[in-house]
Design a protein around this motif. Structure first.
Motif, PDB file in Angstrom:
ATOM      1  N   UNK A   5     -61.661  16.928  28.447  1.00  0.00           N
ATOM      2  CA  UNK A   5     -61.010  17.186  29.723  1.00  0.00           C
ATOM      3  C   UNK A   5     -60.215  15.959  30.196  1.00  0.00           C
ATOM      4  N   UNK A   6     -60.779  14.771  29.953  1.00  0.00           N
ATOM      5  CA  UNK A   6     -60.099  13.550  30.367  1.00  0.00           C
ATOM      6  C   UNK A   6     -58.806  13.342  29.585  1.00  0.00           C
ATOM      7  N   UNK A   7     -58.811  13.713  28.292  1.00  0.00           N
ATOM      8  CA  UNK A   7     -57.603  13.580  27.484  1.00  0.00           C
ATOM      9  C   UNK A   7     -56.482  14.470  28.003  1.00  0.00           C
ATOM     10  N   UNK A   8     -56.812  15.682  28.402  1.00  0.00           N
ATOM     11  CA  UNK A   8     -55.806  16.582  28.968  1.00  0.00           C
ATOM     12  C   UNK A   8     -55.220  16.005  30.254  1.00  0.00           C
ATOM     13  N   UNK A   9     -56.076  15.423  31.064  1.00  0.00           N
ATOM     14  CA  UNK A   9     -55.611  14.826  32.310  1.00  0.00           C
ATOM     15  C   UNK A   9     -54.672  13.652  32.028  1.00  0.00           C
ATOM     16  N   UNK A  10     -55.022  12.813  31.052  1.00  0.00           N
ATOM     17  CA  UNK A  10     -54.159  11.683  30.701  1.00  0.00           C
ATOM     18  C   UNK A  10     -52.824  12.157  30.126  1.00  0.00           C
ATOM     19  N   UNK A  11     -52.872  13.194  29.296  1.00  0.00           N
ATOM     20  CA  UNK A  11     -51.633  13.750  28.747  1.00  0.00           C
ATOM     21  C   UNK A  11     -50.763  14.341  29.848  1.00  0.00           C
ATOM     22  N   UNK A  12     -51.373  15.042  30.779  1.00  0.00           N
ATOM     23  CA  UNK A  12     -50.620  15.612  31.898  1.00  0.00           C
ATOM     24  C   UNK A  12     -50.016  14.509  32.768  1.00  0.00           C
ATOM     25  N   UNK A  13     -50.770  13.450  32.978  1.00  0.00           N
ATOM     26  CA  UNK A  13     -50.267  12.309  33.746  1.00  0.00           C
ATOM     27  C   UNK A  13     -49.091  11.639  33.028  1.00  0.00           C
ATOM     28  N   UNK A  14     -49.196  11.521  31.710  1.00  0.00           N
ATOM     29  CA  UNK A  14     -48.120  10.925  30.917  1.00  0.00           C
ATOM     30  C   UNK A  14     -46.857  11.782  30.962  1.00  0.00           C
ATOM     31  N   UNK A  15     -46.997  13.073  30.829  1.00  0.00           N
ATOM     32  CA  UNK A  15     -45.841  13.977  30.897  1.00  0.00           C
ATOM     33  C   UNK A  15     -45.199  13.924  32.282  1.00  0.00           C
ATOM     34  N   UNK A  16     -46.019  13.890  33.309  1.00  0.00           N
ATOM     35  CA  UNK A  16     -45.491  13.790  34.675  1.00  0.00           C
ATOM     36  C   UNK A  16     -44.738  12.480  34.880  1.00  0.00           C
ATOM     37  N   UNK A  17     -45.280  11.395  34.364  1.00  0.00           N
ATOM     38  CA  UNK A  17     -44.610  10.097  34.489  1.00  0.00           C
ATOM     39  C   UNK A  17     -43.300  10.085  33.705  1.00  0.00           C
ATOM     40  N   UNK A  18     -43.285  10.699  32.518  1.00  0.00           N
ATOM     41  CA  UNK A  18     -42.045  10.776  31.740  1.00  0.00           C
ATOM     42  C   UNK A  18     -40.973  11.584  32.468  1.00  0.00           C
TER      43      UNK A  18
END
Length: 96
Positions: A1-14
């Protein structure tokens, strides 16, 4: 679950840095945000388990391109024009 959150945060930042780069009226700010975009893109390549592409993105995308764009912005702000020979008029590159 934490990995999905980090990936979503990365996509949002991009997406945020991409939109900020395109919508910025200040050239210097746009270049700085573009460099940040390149660094975030390198992190995305690491997350996709492509460290070789991440290194290339960091070196070329954020490093070399960022430095060249910052140099171009500084020339643009000084008002120097570039002649067809590629040298600026201020440096004595006037065509004859």
């Amino acid at each position: 679950m934490l990995e999905w959150f980090l990936d979503l945060l990365l996509v949002t930042a991009l997406l945020t840095t991409a939109i900020a780069t395109l919508s910025s009226r200040d050239l210097f700010r746009a270049v700085v945000v573009f460099i940040a975009f390149g660094l975030l893109m390198a992190v995305a390549w690491v997350r996709l388990q492509a460290p070789d592409i991440a290194l290339a993105e960091t070196a070329i995308g954020a490093g070399l391109t960022g430095v060249l764009l910052l140099d171009a912005v500084s020339h643009f702000r000084r008002g120097g024009t570039v002649a067809a020979s590629g040298r600026s008029d201020a440096a004595g590159g006037r065509e004859q």
